[in-house]
Design an enzyme around this catalytic site. Structure first.
Site, PDB file in Angstrom:
ATOM      1  N   GLU A 418       5.813 -14.353  -2.252  1.00 11.12           N
ATOM      2  CA  GLU A 418       4.462 -14.041  -2.723  1.00 11.12           C
ATOM      3  C   GLU A 418       4.209 -14.369  -4.189  1.00 11.12           C
ATOM      4  O   GLU A 418       3.809 -13.493  -4.954  1.00 11.12           O
ATOM      5  CB  GLU A 418       4.203 -12.547  -2.523  1.00 11.12           C
ATOM      6  CG  GLU A 418       4.469 -12.094  -1.128  1.00 11.12           C
ATOM      7  CD  GLU A 418       3.200 -11.833  -0.348  1.00 11.12           C
ATOM      8  OE1 GLU A 418       3.207 -10.915   0.442  1.00 11.12           O
ATOM      9  OE2 GLU A 418       2.219 -12.558  -0.543  1.00 11.12           O
ATOM     10  N   GLU A 496       7.835 -12.665   7.987  1.00  9.11           N
ATOM     11  CA  GLU A 496       7.551 -11.238   8.147  1.00  9.11           C
ATOM     12  C   GLU A 496       6.601 -11.061   9.319  1.00  9.11           C
ATOM     13  O   GLU A 496       5.612 -11.788   9.444  1.00  9.11           O
ATOM     14  CB  GLU A 496       6.916 -10.639   6.876  1.00  9.11           C
ATOM     15  CG  GLU A 496       7.853 -10.642   5.681  1.00  9.11           C
ATOM     16  CD  GLU A 496       7.240 -10.058   4.410  1.00  9.11           C
ATOM     17  OE1 GLU A 496       6.275  -9.278   4.492  1.00  9.11           O
ATOM     18  OE2 GLU A 496       7.749 -10.401   3.330  1.00  9.11           O
TER      19      GLU A 496
HETATM   20  C1  IPT Z   1       4.402  -8.515   2.392  1.00 12.37           C
HETATM   21  C2  IPT Z   1       5.486  -8.476   1.362  1.00 12.37           C
HETATM   22  O1  IPT Z   1       6.169  -9.688   1.265  1.00 12.37           O
HETATM   23  C3  IPT Z   1       6.447  -7.373   1.540  1.00 12.37           C
HETATM   24  O2  IPT Z   1       7.166  -7.205   0.356  1.00 12.37           O
HETATM   25  C4  IPT Z   1       5.761  -6.116   1.940  1.00 12.37           C
HETATM   26  O3  IPT Z   1       4.861  -5.756   0.962  1.00 12.37           O
HETATM   27  C5  IPT Z   1       5.035  -6.344   3.210  1.00 12.37           C
HETATM   28  O4  IPT Z   1       4.103  -7.357   3.073  1.00 12.37           O
HETATM   29  C6  IPT Z   1       4.290  -5.117   3.656  1.00 12.37           C
HETATM   30  O5  IPT Z   1       5.033  -3.973   3.700  1.00 12.37           O
HETATM   31  S1  IPT Z   1       2.972  -8.822   1.462  1.00 12.37           S
HETATM   32  C7  IPT Z   1       1.507  -8.600   2.378  1.00 12.37           C
HETATM   33  C8  IPT Z   1       0.364  -8.809   1.415  1.00 12.37           C
HETATM   34  C9  IPT Z   1       1.381  -9.519   3.507  1.00 12.37           C
END
Ligand code: IPT
Length: 984
Positions: A418, A496
């Site tokens: 990010e 993710e």
């Molecule tokens: C994404 C992040 O990479 C991770 O660190 C964590 O924040 C996660 O989401 C949520 O828990 S960022 C999100 C803006 C997609």
């Protein structure tokens, strides 16, 4: 002023980064209790503490490694040490927002600074100087040895070293650690801000002709089955791998037949690299990682990364983890059928990677770089886009790659998380490719993907993923034709997905189906491994799990840090059980035969033993070993059903389990890797064919008094038609129930997908009930008509409850409900005006204590998270039915229940059957109380047991950071009927 704290430079005086290695050179572990004093600004305590004879006896003592914010220290101006938890000087949690002004590279004057001091003894026979190594200091440290400055460093989760001119006898090490520094701008990960010397500190002897750095190149050629080994180093040395008969000078190449390394089969060849002065341990894993035609291959075969994102977290010690905990994480992952870990969002402790080599996990190693906070400035001044930050970014990437280049488990390098876009990513990419061309590079956030070997996203919907799987995704904005064409040719890595916050995630099985079905998709990483909660105690002495909002501080990420598959104390949540089932490397399915599909990348089923069990209505009637021929990776075999009794009275379920035939390094023999179930005697049809009401219904006794009605064992209040007693059991209900205590996922994210607010706006949390008619029909059926609605709205539900006696010990209830009114007098999308539950709620005596049921179990199940729940007969206490999510919310549902029995001292057993099957929850509190509770210990026994017998409950989803709950997992607003049989 301390200018280095605000410098764009990453550090000074440090040694060149090099490989992490175990060697026979002496090392002095400097971990332990150090003297410590906390100051409010970067000036710290001044420079007196550098002196040999400084008296640090009045100072606090803190554990190194550790974070001072998680220990007892004396705050400035106070006299005695105390815990800083819950204060703005303690652990602070922010998601994307920086806790300091967006004013790079400056930091506020308020900059808690810890002066650390250690007097350590160097033995007389320690020859020469040493190297001082810090494995991790958050966020900026300046180091002095015996009063002389060695240098300073930023980059919290990366090692740094200094040449250390130590002397025999006592030496004084002084370290000044600042909470905020220029490095803070590069470390805006979604996690707690935890300053301190949180990883090991060591003094390493450097003998003459020591091996400073070494680089193991160990390629594997699947076509020939040979490995090619070359170890480069900076001094003359010999490479010895006895098992391979290799004994050659460093820098030379040997090609030998080997077994390759993979996460499934982590074959390491142990040996040494020997120079005149030092012997370094080698643990060589031969493997080749490549991308061919848009497909990720390891050792010549397509692999699939069944992954999870792992932060380092311990509920007491934060990011300081001991080796036992690191090992436990990997064992838990492997037992959950995970084969990959993304080290979100920084290099882990080096020991973790050594364990991944040994136990077998593919690693996506991510650099300690996230500039998320610049989003609040429209990404203006984003460090990757500015030349003044370049050295700092290069330094971080270099220290990661150099440290971990010899780990076979490291499959690819992730440059950052990010951090939007910037020219420096091109520089970093070239830097990595020049140094280590053997591993692909990932960067998820730049829509052009110009510096990434993977196309990657976070949290796409199922529909978006389907398109990606078919390479038909819409073209992103702001990319050229050329970039788009290149991106489309890349393999897709889902870094993710499935946000495991609170109850959930849902849809894991749906994601798996899409991902595995597409060659383009090479893996996916659930967010995330463990809740980042801290074990705390409130003023009344009750223990609870602390999250961001337990600190009065802004900006505040609140509960968003509790989004793991493990609770903060490492207890697996139901989400992990679901993931393990969905990811299983062997699929067993049962119809008129048993089908076994091997989903491993490399392994055959040779290490597995198969066992079958036949159950009649959940009671085991036969079992045995199942003979399954060897199944090669990617192949499927079918075998006949095992012989066994078939003339069962009830439902006959066959379960086949695949388990480890022998002990493995990560689980014992008998560990179940996969299982499948099949119903052998036709689909279950519930009450309809098993408990039809008797032809001649028992006469409804006419009211004994004006207010009481009796029907078989049931007593009703004639005024409102509610059941008040059944077979001597005092109870109340049923009430039509359309609500549940919102889950984190029901609340969506930042106003998006916030179904819980819709429910409140349309009044589902405060439904009122009205009885329209209580009548006894000619055939003795008691009919109760009613309406359930909410204040201020015209919408509601009409219900008809038809009660009939069945013999003298049971009553049957047929429920018919329909929605009425507009359901549109709100500003919400029709799609979102859904009820989370459609069911019946009963209040029962509080002495009921235990439940037994035939249906899905043993864990909780929801329509979009039910793979892990098999059909069987289960028994537990009512308290055992609750999943103690650290933020109380809906939990403990059980789908497809055929019957449920409740028992308790002094009470008749109560049995509930359903048709079709029903979903139940049983609790000592109501949904309203569950919703109101802020912490698990707020939930107190209401004195009653609350039983829900539901036709449906909405799915869970993962909208707390992800797509909206798919329509198929919502309850349609349409006429619904179901039946319940109560028996005592
Ligand atoms: C994404 C992040 O990479 C991770 O660190 C964590 O924040 C996660 O989401 C949520 O828990 S960022 C999100 C803006 C997609």
């Amino acid at each position: 002023m301390q200018p280095y704290v605000e410098s764009f430079a990453p550090g000074s005086g440090r040694r060149r980064p090099r490989a992490d290695a175990l060697s026979d050179a002496r090392r002095l572990n400097l971990n332990g209790m150090w003297a410590f004093r906390l100051s409010p600004t970067a000036e710290g305590t001044g420079d007196a503490f550098l002196a040999d004879d400084f008296d640090d006896s009045p100072w606090d003592r803190v554990a190194v490694p550790g974070h001072w914010v998680l220990q007892h220290v004396t705050p400035p101006g106070e006299q005695a040490p105390r815990s800083l938890r819950g204060t703005a000087d303690g652990p602070l949690y922010t998601n994307t927002a920086l806790p300091i002004p967006l004013d790079p590279p400056r930091v506020p004057t308020e900059n808690p600074t810890g002066d650390y001091r250690l007097v350590f003894t160097v033995p007389e026979d320690w020859h020469g100087d040493g190297v001082l190594r810090f494995q991790g200091v958050d966020s900026c440290a300046k180091v002095w040895l015996n009063g002389a400055e060695l240098g300073w460093s930023t980059g919290s989760r990366l090692p740094f070293e200094f040449d250390a001119p130590v002397r025999a006898g006592a030496n004084v090490l002084a370290v000044r650690v600042h909470r905020w520094s220029s490095g803070t701008y590069l470390e805006d990960q979604d996690m707690w801000w935890l300053p301190g010397i949180f990883r090991d500190v060591e003094l390493l002897a450097r003998p003459t002709a020591a091996i400073d750095d070494h680089f193991v190149h160990a390629d594997y050629d699947a076509a020939t089955g040979t490995g090619t080994l070359r170890v480069d180093t900076d001094v003359p040395a010999t490479v010895e791998i006895p098992e391979l008969g290799v004994c050659m000078p460093a820098g030379e190449t040997a090609t030998v037949p080997v077994e390759p390394w993979s996460a499934e089969s982590p074959r390491l060849y142990r040996g040494v690299l020997r120079s005149a002065g030092e012997t370094v341990e080698l643990a060589v894993g031969f493997r080749r990682v490549e991308i061919r035609d848009g497909v990720l291959l390891a050792n010549g075969r397509r692999i699939f990364l069944a992954g999870v994102n792992r932060h380092e977290h311990d509920q007491d010690t934060g990011r300081t983890l001991d080796v036992a905990t690191m090992r436990e994480d990997i064992l838990l992952m492997k037992r959950a059928n995970l084969n990959a870990v993304r080290t979100s969002h920084y290099p882990p402790h080096p020991e973790f990677l050594r364990l991944c080599d040994e136990l077998g996990m593919w690693v996506v190693e991510e650099c300690d770089l996230e500039t998320h906070g610049f989003i609040y400035d429209g990404w203006a001044r984003n460090p990757p886009a500015l030349p003044e930050w370049r050295a700092a970014l290069e330094d971080r990437v270099r220290r990661m790659v150099e440290r971990d280049k010899n780990r076979p488990s490291v499959l690819l390098w992730s440059m950052a998380n990010e951090s939007w876009t910037g020219e420096t990513f091109g520089v970093l990419e070239r830097l990595i490719r020049d140094r280590d061309p053997s591993r692909p590079i990932l960067y998820e956030r730049d829509p052009s993907y110009r510096n990434s070997d993977f196309y990657s996203l976070m949290y796409p919907s199922l529909e978006a993923l389907e398109l990606i799987a078919r390479r038909e995704e819409p073209r992103p904005e702001r990319v050229t034709d050329e970039e788009d064409a290149r991106r489309r040719s890349l393999p897709f890595l889902l870094v993710e997905y499935a946000h495991a916050m609170g109850n959930g995630p849902g849809s894991l099985a749906d994601y798996d189906r899409i991902l595995r079905g597409s060659e383009r998709c090479c893996g996916a990483f659930v967010w995330e491994w463990i809740d980042h909660g801290f074990r705390s105690v409130d003023l009344a002495g009750a223990e609870f799990t602390m999250h961001g909002a337990d600190v009065d501080y802004s900006p505040n990420g609140g509960r968003f840090c509790l989004d793991g598959l493990l609770f903060s104390d490492r207890t697996p949540s139901p989400g992990l059980a679901e993931l393990a089932k969905v990811l299983e490397p062997v699929r067993v399915s049962i119809s008129d035969r048993v089908t076994v599909r091997n989903r491993y990348d490399f392994l055959t089923t040779g290490h597995l033993a198969f066992r079958w069990t036949l159950e009649d209505d959940g009671v085991e009637v036969a079992s045995g070993a199942l003979d399954v021929p060897l199944v090669l990776p990617g192949e499927t075999v079918e075998v006949p059903l095992p012989a066994g009794p078939r003339e069962a009275a009830g439902e006959t379920w066959l379960t086949v389990q695949a388990m480890l035939a022998a002990d493995a390094s990560w689980a014992s023999a008998g560990h179940v890797v996969a299982w499948g179930q099949g119903l052998l005697n036709g689909p279950f049809d519930g009450l309809r064919d098993r408990s039809t009401p008797v032809a001649d219904p028992v006469e409804a006794t006419m009211p004994l008094t004006a207010s009481v009605l009796r029907l078989g064992p049931a007593v009703f209040d004639a005024r409102n038609g509610r059941l008040t007693e059944f077979a001597g059991i005092p109870l109340d209900g049923p009430e039509l129930d359309v609500y549940r205590a919102p889950t984190e996922n029901d609340r969506g994210q930042g106003g998006r997908n916030d179904l819980a607010s819709v429910w409140k706006a349309v009044g589902l949390d405060r439904m009122l009930h009205r009885t329209d008619q209580v009548a006894v029909e000619n055939d003795g059926t008691l009919v109760v008509r009613g309406r359930t609605g909410t204040a201020a709205h015209n919408h509601g539900l009409r219900s008809v409850f038809r009660w009939t006696a069945v013999a003298d010990s049971a009553v049957r209830l047929d429920v018919d409900v329909d929605f009425e009114g507009a359901w549109t007098d709100t500003p919400f999308r029709q799609r979102d005006i859904v009820v989370p539950r459609l069911g019946l709620r009963f209040r029962l005596p509080g002495d009921y204590a235990n439940a037994e049921w035939f249906g899905r179990g043993p864990g909780e199940s929801y329509v979009d998270s039910q793979a892990a729940a098999r059909v069987g007969r289960f028994r537990t206490s009512i308290d055992g039915l609750q999943t103690p999510y650290p933020v109380p919310q809906e939990n403990g549902n059980h789908l497809d229940t055929r019957w449920l029995r409740l028992t308790g001292a002094g009470l008749p057993e109560l049995r509930v059957d359903g048709a079709p099957t029903f979903a139940f929850t049983v609790r000592r509190w109501t949904s309203e109380e569950l919703e109101r509770a802020r912490k698990p210990h707020d939930l107190v026994d209401s004195g009653a047991v609350w039983l829900n017998v539901d036709a449906a409950q909405q799915g869970i989803g993962s909208a707390s950071c992800g797509p909206a709950l798919p329509d198929g997992y919502r309850i349609p607003r349409e006429r619904t009927s179901w039946s319940v049989l109560l028996q005592a």
